[in-house]
Write an enzyme that holds these catalytic residues in place. Structure first.
Site, mmCIF file in Angstrom:
data_model
loop_
_atom_site.group_PDB
_atom_site.id
_atom_site.type_symbol
_atom_site.label_atom_id
_atom_site.label_comp_id
_atom_site.label_asym_id
_atom_site.label_seq_id
_atom_site.Cartn_x
_atom_site.Cartn_y
_atom_site.Cartn_z
ATOM 1 N N MET A 177 0.849 -1.202 0.000
ATOM 2 C CA MET A 177 0.000 0.000 0.000
ATOM 3 C C MET A 177 0.884 1.252 0.000
ATOM 4 O O MET A 177 1.910 1.273 0.643
ATOM 5 C CB MET A 177 -0.880 -0.008 1.251
ATOM 6 C CG MET A 177 -1.986 0.992 1.184
ATOM 7 S SD MET A 177 -3.372 0.560 2.223
ATOM 8 C CE MET A 177 -2.759 0.916 3.849
ATOM 9 N N CYS A 178 0.479 2.240 -0.736
ATOM 10 C CA CYS A 178 1.148 3.538 -0.745
ATOM 11 C C CYS A 178 0.070 4.583 -0.991
ATOM 12 O O CYS A 178 -1.053 4.246 -1.337
ATOM 13 C CB CYS A 178 2.174 3.644 -1.865
ATOM 14 S SG CYS A 178 3.612 2.576 -1.642
#
Lengths: 295, 232
Positions: free
Chosen positions: A1-2
């Site tokens: 996730m970013c």
């Protein structure tokens, strides 16, 4: 996730507020990426080229830099130091000489461009933003990233954005699976990456396509054929930015447009404080579809 | 359909923590039956786990998992929602005025989800009895492995609609970009028109049942086929 954020201003009046708006958006995306944060900000192109460099020991590394580089290039080189980063303005055409000199001195070159400056460090986005006083920066457009590392180590150089050509930079949410083969192919073609990071390969791929004559739109279109993996990309250029998502499109993306700006966010939360968001056109970019805005 | 209640209890999400808001909704007793959530600002998990016949109006857009696991309650979002709206809904009604992101109504067992705008990819994935009505379009891989319930789309459907479908019924008025494995067009019989008419009415959708096509499972993937052994 970013987390990814991007803002392209259509309104001149908002330009002094670009840093403030982008910083708020970036900090909202902390949950998606607390490891490190980075921002590329595009101001008005001035005389010469801006080289953004970074050092873990800035006090020693930047000491005497102005004079040494000025002597090498035979002209005054304005240096703007901001925490671990410094932006040096060099005459056009002296890039190769300057970059070789800077790397020889152990400095990390984050990016080069007429308009672009890049600031990135490990740490919480709010701390990174405060270190560089991102809020105070103005400009025409910018992109930012909050990182939760998957494919390479949590280091300054592993943070996004990645710049692999003048005024071009890329931020990425996802992971690429064919980056090692592509890295070798790009290196043979002269596009050498500096890290083990998958996103940098994506950036180098797009830069190689643009260098080969492709438009931003064509280069982004190419990622759909040539890159394997998950990606939501936002690419910054001197004149604007582009967005593309892989055909599976499981990495989130939302966009908003008003008469004053085009905004990109991994989540709607990033838009909550933007002026006029209540009446903005808000939509989810389609999978395998290229969007770009240029001025 | 949720109507904005004039005497609703207002919960300001700019002042309250998300958990306080959800606790207030989850703990609603007989006295308060209508709530208005203001300043949602794209928050995640808004109005989740409700289990009472209350009415909740959300004044703005939300993030991930809005109205997840809903039972009995009516949740009306006056904005758009992020991924996973009404995920695993058991009963009740969820109405979205704007768009819904990925996997709207995923794994839902019951109740009605209405999206007045578009829903993106994987709408109704693994649905198990929920009814979903989308006034606009839906994205790719919608109704993947959908087991039971009805998915009604007034607009178009993206690639691979109903891939590996079980017994959910899919009704699409517009174009279907492509059908997924084992999903086929099926005959529209009077009982289907009746189901559709009821769902369109309850979803406030201006469309005629006769305008839709029905898609369902060819039931070829239910059992191992020895003739295909060399393809595995």
């Amino acid at each position: 996730m970013c987390g990814i954020v991007g803002l392209f201003l259509k309104s001149e009046a908002l330009r002094p507020k670009l840093g403030e708006m982008l910083t708020d958006m970036l900090i909202t995306m902390t949950d998606r990426g607390p490891d490190s944060a980075g921002i590329a900000i595009y101001g008005d192109p001035g005389d010469g080229l801006k080289v953004t460099v970074q050092s873990d020991t800035p006090a020693e590394a930047f000491d005497g830099l102005e004079i040494a580089l000025g002597e090498l290039l035979g002209t005054a080189v304005p240096v703007k130091v901001s925490d671990t980063h410094a932006v040096l303005t060099i005459p056009a055409g002296s890039e190769e000489k300057a970059v070789a000199f800077l790397e020889e001195r152990g400095l990390r070159v984050m990016g080069v461009g007429e308009a672009m400056e890049i600031y990135k460090e490990i740490g919480l986005p709010k701390d990174v933003a405060a270190r560089f006083d991102l809020r105070a920066m103005g400009g025409s457009h910018g992109i930012g990233h909050t990182r939760m590392a998957t494919e390479s180590a949590v280091t300054t150089l592993g943070a996004h954005p990645f710049s692999t050509a003048a005024d071009e930079c890329l931020v990425h949410n996802g992971s690429l699976s064919n980056h090692n083969r592509l890295r070798r192919e790009l290196a043979r073609a002269g596009f050498v990456t500096k890290t083990e990071n998958d996103t940098e390969v994506g950036a180098a791929y797009i830069s190689s396509r643009i260098a080969g004559g492709a438009s931003l739109g064509e280069a982004l279109e190419g990622t759909l054929q040539d890159l394997d993996g998950f990606f939501t990309f936002v690419m910054g250029t001197k004149n604007g930015f582009g967005v593309v998502r892989d055909p599976i499109a499981c990495k989130p993306a939302v966009m908003a447009e008003t008469d004053d700006y085009v905004a990109f966010g991994s989540e709607y939360r990033a838009f909550a404080d933007l002026p006029g968001i209540e009446t903005a056109r808000v939509w989810e970019p389609e999978p395998a579809t290229v969007y770009f805005w240029e001025r | 359909m949720a109507k904005p209640a004039t005497d609703a209890l207002v919960l300001d999400m700019a002042e309250m923590e998300l958990r306080e808001v959800n606790s207030a909704l989850q703990g609603a007793s007989g006295n308060e039956t209508a709530f208005q959530l203001v300043n949602p600002r794209g928050s995640h998990a808004v109005a989740v786990g409700l289990d009472a016949p209350i009415e909740v109006t959300v004044k703005g857009s939300t993030g991930y998992y809005c109205a997840g696991m809903n039972k009995q309650a009516t949740v009306h979002v006056e904005g758009s929602v992020g991924p996973g709206v009404a995920e695993n809904m058991m009963s009740g009604t969820v109405v979205i005025d704007g768009d819904a992101s990925q996997y709207a109504g995923a794994t839902g067992h019951g109740g009605l989800l209405v999206v007045k705008g578009n829903a993106s990819s994987r709408c109704g994935i693994s649905m198990k009895g929920i009814d979903i009505v989308v006034h606009g379009n839906i994205g790719h891989m919608s109704a993947f492995m959908a087991q039971k319930g009805n998915l009604v789309v007034l607009g178009n459907a993206g690639d691979a609609l109903g891939d590996s479908l079980y017994e959910a019924r899919l009704f699409v008025r517009g174009e279907v970009k492509s059908l997924g494995a084992d999903c086929i067009e099926k005959e529209m019989r009077p009982e289907h028109l009746e189901i559709l008419a009821d769902l369109l009415d309850r979803a406030g959708a201006d469309a005629k049942p006769e305008e839709f096509k029905r898609y369902g499972s060819a039931r070829k993937l239910y059992n191992f086929n020895i003739d295909h052994a060399d393809e595995y």
